[in-house]
Scaffold this active site. Structure first.
Site, PDB file in Angstrom:
ATOM      1  N   ASP A 227       0.813  -1.222   0.000  1.00  0.00           N
ATOM      2  CA  ASP A 227       0.000   0.000   0.000  1.00  0.00           C
ATOM      3  C   ASP A 227       0.840   1.263   0.000  1.00  0.00           C
ATOM      4  O   ASP A 227       0.426   2.295   0.506  1.00  0.00           O
ATOM      5  CB  ASP A 227      -0.923  -0.024   1.226  1.00  0.00           C
ATOM      6  CG  ASP A 227      -0.182  -0.435   2.485  1.00  0.00           C
ATOM      7  OD1 ASP A 227       1.045  -0.226   2.539  1.00  0.00           O
ATOM      8  OD2 ASP A 227      -0.823  -0.967   3.416  1.00  0.00           O
TER       9      ASP A 227
ATOM     10  N   GLU B  92      -0.749  -8.959  -1.421  1.00  0.00           N
ATOM     11  CA  GLU B  92      -1.208  -8.451  -0.110  1.00  0.00           C
ATOM     12  C   GLU B  92      -2.396  -7.506  -0.307  1.00  0.00           C
ATOM     13  O   GLU B  92      -2.424  -6.363   0.169  1.00  0.00           O
ATOM     14  CB  GLU B  92      -0.091  -7.761   0.680  1.00  0.00           C
ATOM     15  CG  GLU B  92      -0.392  -7.623   2.163  1.00  0.00           C
ATOM     16  CD  GLU B  92       0.672  -6.849   2.918  1.00  0.00           C
ATOM     17  OE1 GLU B  92       0.764  -5.628   2.766  1.00  0.00           O
ATOM     18  OE2 GLU B  92       1.434  -7.491   3.653  1.00  0.00           O
TER      19      GLU B  92
ATOM     20  N   GLU C 108      -1.626   4.883   3.496  1.00  0.00           N
ATOM     21  CA  GLU C 108      -1.712   3.481   3.059  1.00  0.00           C
ATOM     22  C   GLU C 108      -3.147   2.997   2.848  1.00  0.00           C
ATOM     23  O   GLU C 108      -3.426   2.255   1.900  1.00  0.00           O
ATOM     24  CB  GLU C 108      -0.989   2.570   4.060  1.00  0.00           C
ATOM     25  CG  GLU C 108       0.519   2.759   4.108  1.00  0.00           C
ATOM     26  CD  GLU C 108       0.976   3.944   4.959  1.00  0.00           C
ATOM     27  OE1 GLU C 108       0.124   4.595   5.616  1.00  0.00           O
ATOM     28  OE2 GLU C 108       2.182   4.247   4.965  1.00  0.00           O
TER      29      GLU C 108
ATOM     30  N   HIS D  89       7.392   4.440  12.282  1.00  0.00           N
ATOM     31  CA  HIS D  89       7.574   5.243  11.071  1.00  0.00           C
ATOM     32  C   HIS D  89       6.279   5.796  10.483  1.00  0.00           C
ATOM     33  O   HIS D  89       6.307   6.466   9.448  1.00  0.00           O
ATOM     34  CB  HIS D  89       8.312   4.442   9.985  1.00  0.00           C
ATOM     35  CG  HIS D  89       7.486   3.367   9.348  1.00  0.00           C
ATOM     36  ND1 HIS D  89       6.575   3.629   8.344  1.00  0.00           N
ATOM     37  CD2 HIS D  89       7.408   2.052   9.580  1.00  0.00           C
ATOM     38  CE1 HIS D  89       5.997   2.493   7.984  1.00  0.00           C
ATOM     39  NE2 HIS D  89       6.475   1.520   8.721  1.00  0.00           N
TER      40      HIS D  89
ATOM     41  N   ARG E  97       3.297   7.923   9.163  1.00  0.00           N
ATOM     42  CA  ARG E  97       3.110   9.361   8.923  1.00  0.00           C
ATOM     43  C   ARG E  97       2.054   9.982   9.829  1.00  0.00           C
ATOM     44  O   ARG E  97       2.192  11.119  10.267  1.00  0.00           O
ATOM     45  CB  ARG E  97       2.691   9.591   7.461  1.00  0.00           C
ATOM     46  CG  ARG E  97       3.844   9.891   6.524  1.00  0.00           C
ATOM     47  CD  ARG E  97       3.310  10.104   5.110  1.00  0.00           C
ATOM     48  NE  ARG E  97       4.275  10.759   4.249  1.00  0.00           N
ATOM     49  CZ  ARG E  97       5.318  10.168   3.680  1.00  0.00           C
ATOM     50  NH1 ARG E  97       5.542   8.890   3.905  1.00  0.00           N
ATOM     51  NH2 ARG E  97       6.130  10.851   2.902  1.00  0.00           N
TER      52      ARG E  97
ATOM     53  N   HIS F 161      14.191   4.579  11.921  1.00  0.00           N
ATOM     54  CA  HIS F 161      13.888   4.824  10.502  1.00  0.00           C
ATOM     55  C   HIS F 161      14.566   6.126  10.059  1.00  0.00           C
ATOM     56  O   HIS F 161      14.573   7.101  10.811  1.00  0.00           O
ATOM     57  CB  HIS F 161      12.367   4.934  10.348  1.00  0.00           C
ATOM     58  CG  HIS F 161      11.881   4.896   8.931  1.00  0.00           C
ATOM     59  ND1 HIS F 161      12.059   5.952   8.071  1.00  0.00           N
ATOM     60  CD2 HIS F 161      11.227   3.940   8.232  1.00  0.00           C
ATOM     61  CE1 HIS F 161      11.520   5.644   6.890  1.00  0.00           C
ATOM     62  NE2 HIS F 161      11.006   4.415   6.962  1.00  0.00           N
TER      63      HIS F 161
END
Ligand code: UD1
Ligand code: UDP
Length: 388
Positions: free
Chosen positions: A99, A121, A135, A218, A220, A251
């Site tokens: 995604d 997926e 995503e 990580h 957003r 990250h």
């Protein structure tokens, strides 16, 4: 003529989850031309590190990453870059996984070019368009454009059917992450280079020591105040419990690096390290007492390794781990994270569970693309995974 499959890979988890598919396609030389592997380079070092761990070699790398990239700029670079490659390579089938912006743009450009797109997926949903962001939007936008939907679990397939995707296009394959984990599961002790001295994790005698936490972050939608609250809360926990040790591969996103160093960098029991290569990270997961994460892939790997995982998000598109009793959705509130961590540390560890796959997803996907009908993945929650 055998079909020519082009596999698009943009970020770290796409390497993990597509390397098994590329291997499976290569094994099926009877049915396919050699797959063409395209790296968009949405990630740079993370992609290279993971590709070398899996021996995945790109036929071409668009190297599109920019520091601190915005979604619109990344999207536009990807659309143009992918279009040029599809024009030059003329694939019969394009595959992408998950995604990310790489996946959404690959599906979009396939639609413009009337190319057949296979989504690996497929069907994960939280039903909250902004969690995770972007995503959830990306995977919903991909669904109407895909010719094949390779759903990892029955629940993911049901999500697609609920949205009106034709049942004949939906296949339950298991998640290829379990193929990857089986191929990489570390069996010997690994030394992790940490500031203040290397740390040895021994996956065989895990969990040892019994107070080791592993952290990844990580997402957003957590940037800013929620991320800082998580990190400051963990700093408080590590200060109050100096016998706890936190291993934290940070990250490289600047929105994560700065706050991570500011909140935890000064604590002797917080080991902030660079992202780990997959074999080392698998060893670190196996050697952890508790994993705290907002990662999708780690939520799938931890249950197979039998390590309790606290999901630092308000929603998850992976309910199977929660149902299996290995994952717990904790959110981003520092007090809740602290309580859940202490509770997990003092609870007995359960047996490994494998709700996400059986290690054969890559072969199933290749067989389906070849027009065959392999037996679907049957959720085998409760059965020990074969490598443990
Ligand atoms: C991306 C995906 C996310 C996926 C995650 C896996 C999007 C919008 N986000 O998030 O869905 O879960 O990858 O890790 O598709 N950076 C580097 N080196 C690298 C990689 C990243 O320096 O190798 C830094 C750069 O400053 C870059 C930033 O991180 O601009 C963000 O990268 P990006 O791919 O946009 O987002 P991620 O948070 O990594
Ligand atoms: N991973 C790794 N080294 C690290 C952190 C993660 O090898 O330092 C692996 C992890 O095992 C999983 C994948 O990277 O397979 C997950 O990547 P990430 O969390 O970046 O993305 P997501 O799965 O959330 O999309």
């Amino acid at each position: 003529m055998k079909p020519r499959v082009l596999v698009v890979v943009g970020t770290r988890p796409e390497v993990v989850k597509l390397a098994p598919v590329v291997s499976a396609l290569e094994r099926r030389g009877d049915a396919f031309e050699r797959p063409y592997v395209l790296f968009t380079g949405q990630h740079r070092e993370l992609l290279e590190q993971m590709a070398s761990a899996f021996g995945l070699v790109a036929d071409e790398n668009l190297a599109l990453m920019r520091d601190g990239q915005s979604l619109p700029a990344l999207t536009s670079r990807l659309v143009e870059g992918l279009d040029q490659v599809f024009e030059a390579q003329r694939p019969d089938i394009v595959l992408a996984q998950g995604d990310t912006t790489t996946v959404f743009t690959a599906a979009l450009v396939c639609y413009y070019r009337q190319l057949r797109f296979g989504h690996v997926e497929a069907g994960l949903r939280t039903d909250d368009l902004y969690r995770p962001f972007p995503e959830e939007g990306n995977r919903r936008l991909v669904a109407p454009l895909a010719a094949w939907h390779f759903a990892p679990t029955a629940a993911a397939a049901e999500n697609l059917l609920r949205e009106g995707v034709l049942p004949s296009r939906v296949h339950v394959t298991g998640n290829t992450v379990i193929d990857a984990l089986l191929s990489m599961a570390a069996r010997s002790a690994v030394s992790l280079p940490c500031p203040g001295g290397d740390v040895t994790v021994d996956p065989v005698s895990a969990p040892s020591p019994s107070r080791r936490l592993l952290l990844t972050l990580h997402r957003r939608e957590s940037f800013g105040a929620p991320l800082e609250a998580i990190l400051n809360g963990l700093a408080g926990l590590l200060t109050d419990y100096p016998d706890l040790e936190l291993i934290y591969p940070v990250h490289p996103n600047p929105h994560v690096r700065g706050p991570a160093a500011a909140a935890l960098g000064h604590l002797p029991n917080a080991r902030l390290i660079d992202p780990l290569a997959y074999p080392e990270f698998v060893a670190a997961m196996k050697g952890a007492s508790v994993i705290l994460t907002d990662s999708g892939g780690v939520q799938e790997e931890a249950p197979a390794l039998g390590v309790p995982v606290l999901v630092l998000r308000d929603t998850t598109e992976r309910p199977e781990g929660v149902a299996a009793g290995v994952a717990r959705l904790v959110g981003t509130d520092p007090a809740a994270i602290r309580a859940a961590t202490l509770e997990a540390l003092s609870s007995p560890r359960g047996a490994p569970r494998s709700p996400y796959g059986d290690g054969s997803a890559g072969d199933r996907i290749a067989a389906l693309l070849a027009g065959e009908s392999p037996a679907p993945f049957i959720d085998d929650v409760g059965r020990r995974t074969p490598f443990l």
